[in-house]
Each structure stands twice: as structure tokens, then as C-alpha cells.
Design a protein around this motif. Structure first.
Motif, mmCIF file in Angstrom:
data_model
loop_
_atom_site.group_PDB
_atom_site.id
_atom_site.type_symbol
_atom_site.label_atom_id
_atom_site.label_comp_id
_atom_site.label_asym_id
_atom_site.label_seq_id
_atom_site.Cartn_x
_atom_site.Cartn_y
_atom_site.Cartn_z
ATOM 1 N N LEU A 84 -27.158 10.704 26.086
ATOM 2 C CA LEU A 84 -27.420 10.798 24.659
ATOM 3 C C LEU A 84 -28.322 11.986 24.353
ATOM 4 N N SER A 85 -27.922 12.801 23.370
ATOM 5 C CA SER A 85 -28.756 13.919 22.899
ATOM 6 C C SER A 85 -29.465 13.553 21.600
ATOM 7 N N ASN A 86 -28.705 13.086 20.623
ATOM 8 C CA ASN A 86 -29.278 12.687 19.344
ATOM 9 C C ASN A 86 -28.249 11.855 18.586
ATOM 10 N N GLY A 87 -28.723 11.115 17.582
ATOM 11 C CA GLY A 87 -27.821 10.282 16.800
ATOM 12 C C GLY A 87 -28.165 10.329 15.324
ATOM 13 N N TRP A 88 -27.308 9.765 14.506
ATOM 14 C CA TRP A 88 -27.517 9.750 13.065
ATOM 15 C C TRP A 88 -26.958 8.452 12.472
ATOM 16 N N ASN A 89 -27.389 8.156 11.265
ATOM 17 C CA ASN A 89 -26.992 6.918 10.560
ATOM 18 C C ASN A 89 -27.292 5.674 11.382
ATOM 19 N N GLY A 90 -28.405 5.706 12.125
ATOM 20 C CA GLY A 90 -28.821 4.586 12.947
ATOM 21 C C GLY A 90 -29.823 5.062 13.977
ATOM 22 N N SER A 91 -30.475 4.125 14.632
ATOM 23 C CA SER A 91 -31.444 4.447 15.671
ATOM 24 C C SER A 91 -30.791 4.266 17.033
ATOM 25 N N TRP A 92 -30.519 5.368 17.719
ATOM 26 C CA TRP A 92 -29.780 5.364 18.974
ATOM 27 C C TRP A 92 -30.739 5.386 20.160
ATOM 28 N N ALA A 93 -30.403 4.626 21.194
ATOM 29 C CA ALA A 93 -31.180 4.620 22.427
ATOM 30 C C ALA A 93 -30.242 4.401 23.604
ATOM 31 N N GLN A 94 -30.673 4.868 24.782
ATOM 32 C CA GLN A 94 -29.860 4.725 25.985
ATOM 33 C C GLN A 94 -30.715 4.242 27.137
ATOM 34 N N SER A 95 -30.205 3.303 27.901
ATOM 35 C CA SER A 95 -30.830 2.828 29.123
ATOM 36 C C SER A 95 -29.756 2.776 30.196
ATOM 37 N N GLY A 96 -29.797 3.723 31.122
ATOM 38 C CA GLY A 96 -28.710 3.834 32.093
ATOM 39 C C GLY A 96 -27.423 4.197 31.372
ATOM 40 N N GLN A 97 -26.408 3.373 31.550
ATOM 41 C CA GLN A 97 -25.139 3.617 30.862
ATOM 42 C C GLN A 97 -25.024 2.813 29.564
ATOM 43 N N GLN A 98 -26.031 1.995 29.285
ATOM 44 C CA GLN A 98 -25.993 1.116 28.112
ATOM 45 C C GLN A 98 -26.497 1.853 26.873
ATOM 46 N N ILE A 99 -25.744 1.739 25.782
ATOM 47 C CA ILE A 99 -26.109 2.338 24.504
ATOM 48 C C ILE A 99 -26.451 1.237 23.511
ATOM 49 N N THR A 100 -27.544 1.415 22.780
ATOM 50 C CA THR A 100 -27.949 0.479 21.741
ATOM 51 C C THR A 100 -28.189 1.253 20.450
ATOM 52 N N VAL A 101 -27.600 0.774 19.365
ATOM 53 C CA VAL A 101 -27.769 1.406 18.062
ATOM 54 C C VAL A 101 -28.237 0.349 17.067
ATOM 55 N N ASN A 102 -29.392 0.571 16.466
ATOM 56 C CA ASN A 102 -29.883 -0.300 15.403
ATOM 57 C C ASN A 102 -29.643 0.358 14.054
ATOM 58 N N ASN A 103 -29.385 -0.464 13.044
ATOM 59 C CA ASN A 103 -29.098 0.079 11.716
ATOM 60 C C ASN A 103 -30.259 0.905 11.177
ATOM 61 N N ALA A 104 -29.925 1.830 10.297
ATOM 62 C CA ALA A 104 -30.943 2.569 9.561
ATOM 63 C C ALA A 104 -31.423 1.711 8.391
ATOM 64 N N SER A 105 -32.470 2.180 7.722
ATOM 65 C CA SER A 105 -33.029 1.393 6.618
ATOM 66 C C SER A 105 -32.065 1.253 5.449
ATOM 67 N N TYR A 106 -31.105 2.184 5.347
ATOM 68 C CA TYR A 106 -30.226 2.218 4.186
ATOM 69 C C TYR A 106 -28.824 1.659 4.453
ATOM 70 N N ASN A 107 -28.509 1.269 5.692
ATOM 71 C CA ASN A 107 -27.157 0.774 5.962
ATOM 72 C C ASN A 107 -27.160 -0.527 6.768
ATOM 73 N N GLY A 108 -28.223 -1.314 6.623
ATOM 74 C CA GLY A 108 -28.323 -2.540 7.389
ATOM 75 C C GLY A 108 -27.429 -3.663 6.911
ATOM 76 N N THR A 109 -27.034 -3.628 5.647
ATOM 77 C CA THR A 109 -26.181 -4.682 5.104
ATOM 78 C C THR A 109 -24.728 -4.219 5.084
ATOM 79 N N ILE A 110 -23.854 -5.037 5.663
ATOM 80 C CA ILE A 110 -22.411 -4.760 5.653
ATOM 81 C C ILE A 110 -21.733 -5.929 4.948
ATOM 82 N N ALA A 111 -21.241 -5.687 3.762
ATOM 83 C CA ALA A 111 -20.567 -6.745 3.015
ATOM 84 C C ALA A 111 -19.291 -7.167 3.735
ATOM 85 N N ALA A 112 -18.808 -8.357 3.424
ATOM 86 C CA ALA A 112 -17.561 -8.833 4.015
ATOM 87 C C ALA A 112 -16.432 -7.855 3.712
ATOM 88 N N GLY A 113 -15.744 -7.419 4.736
ATOM 89 C CA GLY A 113 -14.649 -6.471 4.579
ATOM 90 C C GLY A 113 -15.068 -5.026 4.498
#
Length: 371
Positions: A84-113
Motif C-alpha cells: 500500500l502506498s496511499n488511499g482515498w475515500n477511506g482510511s487504508w491500512a495494511q498488515s502483511g497481506q491483509q488490507i483494512t479500510v475504514n469509512n471516511a467521516s463523510y461516507n460511513g452511511t450506505i443506504a439500502a441499495g
């Protein structure tokens, strides 16, 4: 009532109350367990722009459930050495081969559909296989759903049309993972020209303005994924014109280079196209194809103009190809030193990518699309 009996009665009341409360509490606990078991219903669209030593990953997360998702964490893993170099529209992190992305403050809610998109840039060496699975908030998503494949089969790249003439657009589209194509949209750069919802996907565009146009088809599938075709560049002229390809050319000292000439429309009689240096470096001259004849049967078959460079210097010259009753076309040829093979190759590639016929750049050199 004697004190002992009163105490026994109170114990029975509290026991009954506790029993009454226990039922809904147990039911609530059971419901919570069921809710956790159901988890998030989701699908993930994953696509990359790969240049061999690195890539960008665009990930679209769609909520397939009936309730909104309030806060999300996307996880997946690579099988190679992607870093991983950098990410956008979320908080990206890497541990070994595992990638974890947490929502940003402005896109945390995903309506149905609904869906949200996030992305990141990576480096790698070797192979770059797509992740096999994705999870959101710990719940596996529906595969790594791939977007549809879309190809604009008409018009032909570099085709020239007369203003008012119908430009026939046609596309093929195929969906992955047992999805179906719901529609195909046709665009002139970012302007929507029209939509077709059934195969074969076609559209006739008759109101394109004079100039160069970058045409694309965008397909949507039943799982909400979409993808665009490679752009196709065409030109709309006010009348018949001479067509030259490419529009930029490099040639080294003592060597030759060629470019193609044809007509945009079928003539009713033979047409002679003459080519001459209009301005610039006199060390560049035409040694072949200065006069070319096109007939009503071979008007769309390209013929070559050959330009030769002497050893007197460097610099560019503009060559113009013209014919009676036709708009002229020009090519910029640059003379390079004998050791500048790399520069000649660069100009060749630059001429191809900036050629409006390839759909990426306007005649002014402005990119139509992000690449």
C-alpha cells in the motif's frame, strides 16, 4: 398479614416479575444474535489500473440489504507482495497481506441499495492477482464481483463524418457472476447521447458538432456494477476533408518516415491530393507521395507520404495535404539528430496517443478522460 407471609408474598411477586422480564430479554438476546448472524449483505466491485510495477485499485461497496449500513470496515487480502502506498475515500491500512479500510467521516452511511467507492495505490512485483474475497463489518460479501466488459464496436476509430450525417454507435456488453446487462449508455466525452436497454446495443447520433469527438459506451449490470469502453475518436467535418494519420511524426538525420493520407467521403470522380511543406525546417522534404490519386473505389484506402530528413539541422516543419473541394489536413514532422532514436520513438508514441482518432485527447492536446 404476619411479617413472614408478607415476605413470602413479596418474593413471589418479584419472582413473577423477573420471569415476565426474562422472556422479552431472552427474546431480545435471541434477536440480536440473529441480527449478528445475518450480518451485512453486500457486494464488492474491484477493478485496477495496472502499469506493471504498480496499480490503483478502485473498490465499490454496495449495500444489498434492506437496512442502511452505519459505519463500515472493508477487509480483504492479497496473495502477492502488493504494498500500500496511499488511499482515498477511506482510511487504508495494511498488515502483511491483509488490507483494512475504514469509512471516511463523510461516507460511513450506505443506504439500502446504495454504494460507496474507495480506492488506493499500490506497488508490486511479479503477479498481481485480484483478491479472492471481501468482507464488510466481518460479513463476507458476494464474491469479488467484476464489472461488465464493454466494447464500442462502431464507429471505427479515426472515422470522419460530415455534419448532419448519422454516426452509428454500437456496443457489446457482457456481465460477470451470472449478472445481466441492464442498460448501455452512449457518451460524447461526458455528454449522454442516449441509452439502449436491450442487445444489440445501438444508437444513431445525428447532432454532433463540427470537430473531434471522444465516444464511449458505459454498461451497467443487474448487481449495480458499471464499466466504460475504451474511447473511440471520430471527427465531424463541415464537408469532405483530407484525412492524415498520425498528426505528429519524428525522423532522424538521413532517414525517412511516412504518414497516411485518405479521404473522409466517397467522391463522385477521381481526386488528387497534393502534399507540400507549408512552413518550418527546410531540411525536411517529401520524397514520395507528393501527389496521390484517390478514386470512388479506393478513397478510404490509406496511401503513404514519405518525408526524408537531411543532415543539416534539427527542427519541425508542417506539411499540408490538400485537394479540390476538400478541407486540408496537416502533419507536424520533427527532424532529430542521428543518435536520437529514443526521441523519434517518443514522438511516434506521442503522435498516436494525442491523435484525436484515438479518443483520449482533443486536437488542442487536452485529455478527454482521466487515464
Amino acid at each position: 398479614m404476619d411479617p413472614g407471609r408478607k415476605r413470602r408474598t413479596l418474593r413471589r411477586v418479584w419472582t413473577a416479575a423477573a420471569a415476565a422480564l426474562a422472556l422479552p430479554l431472552s427474546m431480545l438476546a435471541t434477536g440480536a444474535t440473529a441480527a449478528r448472524a445475518a450480518g451485512v449483505q453486500c457486494s464488492v466491485d474491484y477493478k485496477t489500473n495496472d502499469w506493471g510495477s504498480g496499480f490503483t485499485a478502485d473498490v465499490t461497496l454496495t449495500n444489498r440489504g434492506t437496512d442502511a449500513v452505519n459505519g463500515w470496515t472493508l477487509t480483504y487480502a492479497y496473495t502477492g507482495n502488493q504494498k500500500l502506498s496511499n488511499g482515498w475515500n477511506g482510511s487504508w491500512a495494511q498488515s502483511g497481506q491483509q488490507i483494512t479500510v475504514n469509512n471516511a467521516s463523510y461516507n460511513g452511511t450506505i443506504a439500502a441499495g446504495a454504494a460507496v467507492s474507495t480506492g488506493a495505490q499500490f506497488t508490486y512485483s511479479g503477479t498481481n492477482a485480484a483478491p479472492a474475497s471481501f468482507s464488510v463489518n466481518g460479513s463476507p460479501c458476494v464474491g469479488a464481483h467484476q464489472p461488465p466488459i464493454t466494447v464500442l464496436t462502431s464507429p471505427t476509430a479515426g472515422a470522419v463524418y460530415t455534419q448532419g450525417e448519422a454516426v452509428p454507435l454500437a456496443a457489446t456488453a457482457a456481465a460477470a457472476d451470472n449478472a445481466t446487462i441492464s442498460k448501455v449508455e452512449f457518451y460524447d466525452d461526458t455528454k449522454l447521447l442516449g441509452t439502449d436497454t436491450s442487445a444489440p446495443y445501438t444508437l444513431s447520433a445525428t447532432d454532433l458538432a463540427v470537430g473531434s469527438h471522444s465516444l464511449i459506451a458505459k454498461a451497467y449490470d443487474s448487481l449495480g456494477a458499471s464499466a466504460e469502453s475504451t474511447p473511440v475518436g471520430v471527427t465531424v467535418a463541415s464537408g469532405p476533408t483530407v484525412v492524415t494519420t498520425p498528426t505528429q511524426l519524428g525522423v532522424q538525420h538521413g532517414k525517412t518516415a511516412t504518414y497516411e493520407v485518405k479521404l473522409s467521403k466517397q467522391p463522385s470522380a477521381n481526386v488528387t491530393v497534393t502534399t507540400a511543406r507549408a512552413s518550418g525546417n527546410s531540411g525536411l522534404s517529401i520524397t514520395g507521395g507528393a501527389s496521390l490519386t484517390f478514386t470512388p473505389s479506393n478513397w478510404s484506402t490509406a496511401q503513404n507520404v514519405t518525408v526524408t530528413a537531411d543532415a543539416s539541422g534539427t527542427g519541425a516543419a508542417v506539411f499540408e495535404s490538400s485537394a479540390p473541394g476538400h478541407a486540408k489536413a496537416s502533419v507536424t514532422v520533427t527532424e532529430l539528430g542521428a543518435t536520437k532514436a529514443y526521441d523519434a520513438r517518443f514522438l511516434d508514441l506521442y503522435g498516436k496517443i494525442t491523435n484525436p482518432a484515438n479518443g483520449y485527447f482533443s486536437p488542442e492536446g487536452i485529455p478527454y478522460h482521466s487515464v
